[in-house]
Design a protein around this motif. Structure first.
Motif, short mmCIF file in Angstrom:
data_model
loop_
_atom_site.label_atom_id
_atom_site.label_comp_id
_atom_site.label_asym_id
_atom_site.label_seq_id
_atom_site.Cartn_x
_atom_site.Cartn_y
_atom_site.Cartn_z
N TYR A 165 5.64 9.74 3.33
CA TYR A 165 4.75 8.28 3.37
C TYR A 165 4.80 7.61 2.08
N ARG B 263 7.83 5.50 2.15
CA ARG B 263 7.53 4.48 3.04
C ARG B 263 6.98 3.15 2.57
N ILE B 264 6.14 3.43 1.43
CA ILE B 264 5.24 2.57 0.89
C ILE B 264 5.62 2.24 -0.46
N SER C 150 5.67 -1.45 -2.50
CA SER C 150 4.57 -1.66 -2.72
C SER C 150 3.72 -1.16 -3.97
N ALA D 157 -0.75 0.97 0.23
CA ALA D 157 -0.80 1.35 1.71
C ALA D 157 -1.44 0.04 2.43
N TYR E 275 1.33 -2.44 2.55
CA TYR E 275 2.43 -2.10 3.52
C TYR E 275 1.81 -2.17 4.90
N GLN E 276 0.76 -1.87 5.16
CA GLN E 276 0.37 -2.00 6.48
C GLN E 276 0.17 -3.44 7.19
N GLU F 80 4.07 -5.63 4.64
CA GLU F 80 5.55 -5.31 4.79
C GLU F 80 5.89 -4.71 6.19
N ARG F 81 4.98 -3.97 6.86
CA ARG F 81 5.43 -3.41 8.15
C ARG F 81 5.61 -4.40 9.12
#
Length: 419
Positions: free
Chosen positions: A350, A353-354, A357, A399, A402-403, A406-407
């Protein structure tokens, strides 16, 4: 090295299905997260606990940034090498690639930069190496100069001595990443031309790009050394980050291209194993020799750091490429990799993944938390407290971006399919 080089077979082995090289490769997100936290650690302890960091040799954690570049070399070169070995007629769609790369970087960067500049007012208005003092937020504020603002918004500040290390100062690495992004389609066109028109093997054609980047990066480092000598700059930090042309060269693609090269070599070997162009026995020998070679490469890296040579980047990139090979080569053969499974432990995965950021948030937050009087002193207790506080703040902010930034941007980019 083994007396028997890896056996390379160009046409006799049936090609495997393309899906082997598509999607996520296990074992690489976790190391990205670990590397990101190492960079965060070296910045926070170096700024608020410099004596403690020096006694523990914690500055070595900063080498983790080179792993990011090597990993980019591996992952972004993969589609081009894959299509070359699978006998495609051309490289993946450049338009889709450009959209993917732009949406991967700019939405998160622009939002974080704007918040940093206008809300937190923690941008570096002038060169950070010249204005920042240990334990303070000196040099930070709000950029109002139009030219400086435009340069930072477009991530070209690194190319001007008067603007280098302004804004979010670790963002210089994104300028280097973008230059690498731009170079790849040109290398892809060259590789396919060498294969089709000159009859070069896929292996030889693919190796042209990383070799060229090693040469380019070496030339850039020598040129930067000449510039430093010409201008009488003897301090190694000023040579790398000060408002001068030597720093511009070292932080740009000219001086930093070799950081990507060994990740690119790793992916050539990965695809060659996956397509059967390198056989199972040779693949096992490559992994064994990668493990053996890792230790002397790390030793060379340490020596070059001690003598303050800019070629330590090359040695670190080599070690990073070897680490990547050690993790992923079993996967290329369709086998399990316990190391990959361990490194992709959910918390590590995780963080990886982030990580973009986290990386962009951590330095502005480092400045703001100190400004608010929340950071402890220069001892081991203060060091751990500062690291935990900055980690928590950076992961939380990372987080969220990203949520919600980014995502969605990455999901939107997937609409532009490359073949």
């Amino acid at each position: 090295m083994s007396e028997h080089p890896p056996e390379i077979r160009e046409s006799v082995v049936p090609q495997p299905p393309e899906r082997k090289f598509r999607g996520r490769i296990r074992g690489l997100d976790g190391p990205r997260g670990i590397a990101c936290m190492a960079i965060l650690a070296v910045h926070v302890v170096g700024h608020y606990s410099p004596d403690t960091a020096a006694s523990g040799k914690l500055q070595l954690l900063g080498q983790a940034l080179i792993f990011f570049f090597a990993l980019s070399g591996f992952l972004l070169f993969l589609p081009i090498v894959r299509d070359l070995f699978l006998a495609k007629t051309s490289q993946p769609d450049i338009r889709a690639y450009a959209i993917h790369r732009a949406l991967r970087i700019f939405p998160a960067y622009l939002l974080i930069f704007l918040i940093t500049n206008y809300v937190l007012q923690a941008s570096f208005v002038d060169n950070a190496q010249k204005t920042l003092t240990v334990g303070s937020d000196s040099g930070t504020g709000m950029i109002t100069d139009v030219w400086s603002l435009l340069a930072n918004l477009t991530l070209v500040q690194t190319y001007f001595p008067s603007l280098i290390q302004t804004g979010i100062n670790p963002a210089w690495s994104l300028s280097l990443e973008i230059a690498f992004y731009v170079s790849l389609p040109f290398f892809g066109a060259l590789m396919f031309a060498l294969h089709r028109r000159r009859g070069w093997s896929p292996f030889a054609s693919a190796m042209v790009a990383p070799v060229a980047l090693i040469v380019l990066g070496s030339v850039g480092k020598v040129f930067a050394s000449w510039l430093s000598n010409r201008d009488g700059i003897t301090d190694v930090i000023e040579q790398n980050f000060g408002p001068n042309w030597a720093a511009v060269v070292l932080r740009s693609f000219l001086g930093g291209s070799d950081a990507f090269a060994f990740g690119m070599i790793a992916v050539v070997l990965f695809v060659a194993v996956g397509t059967g162009n390198i056989g199972p026995a040779a693949a096992r020998r490559i992994r064994l020799w990668s493990i053996i070679a890792l230790f002397p490469s790390l030793l060379v890296m340490l020596v070059l750091l001690i003598v303050q040579s800019n070629f330590q980047v090359t040695a670190t990139s080599l070690a990073s490429g070897l680490i990547i090979l050690i993790i992923v080569l079993p996967l290329a053969e369709g086998k399990d990799s316990k190391l990959a499974d361990w490194l992709d432990w959910k918390p590590f995965e995780y963080l990886g993944r982030i990580s973009l950021s986290i990386y962009l948030w951590h330095f502005p937050l480092l400045m703001v938390l100190g400004r608010w009087g929340l950071m402890a002193g220069d001892n081991w207790g203060g060091l751990f407290r500062n690291f935990l506080l900055l980690s928590a703040a950076s992961i939380l902010c990372g987080a969220v971006t990203y949520q919600y930034v980014e995502r969605p941007a990455v999901n939107y980019a997937r609409k532009f399919k490359s073949r």
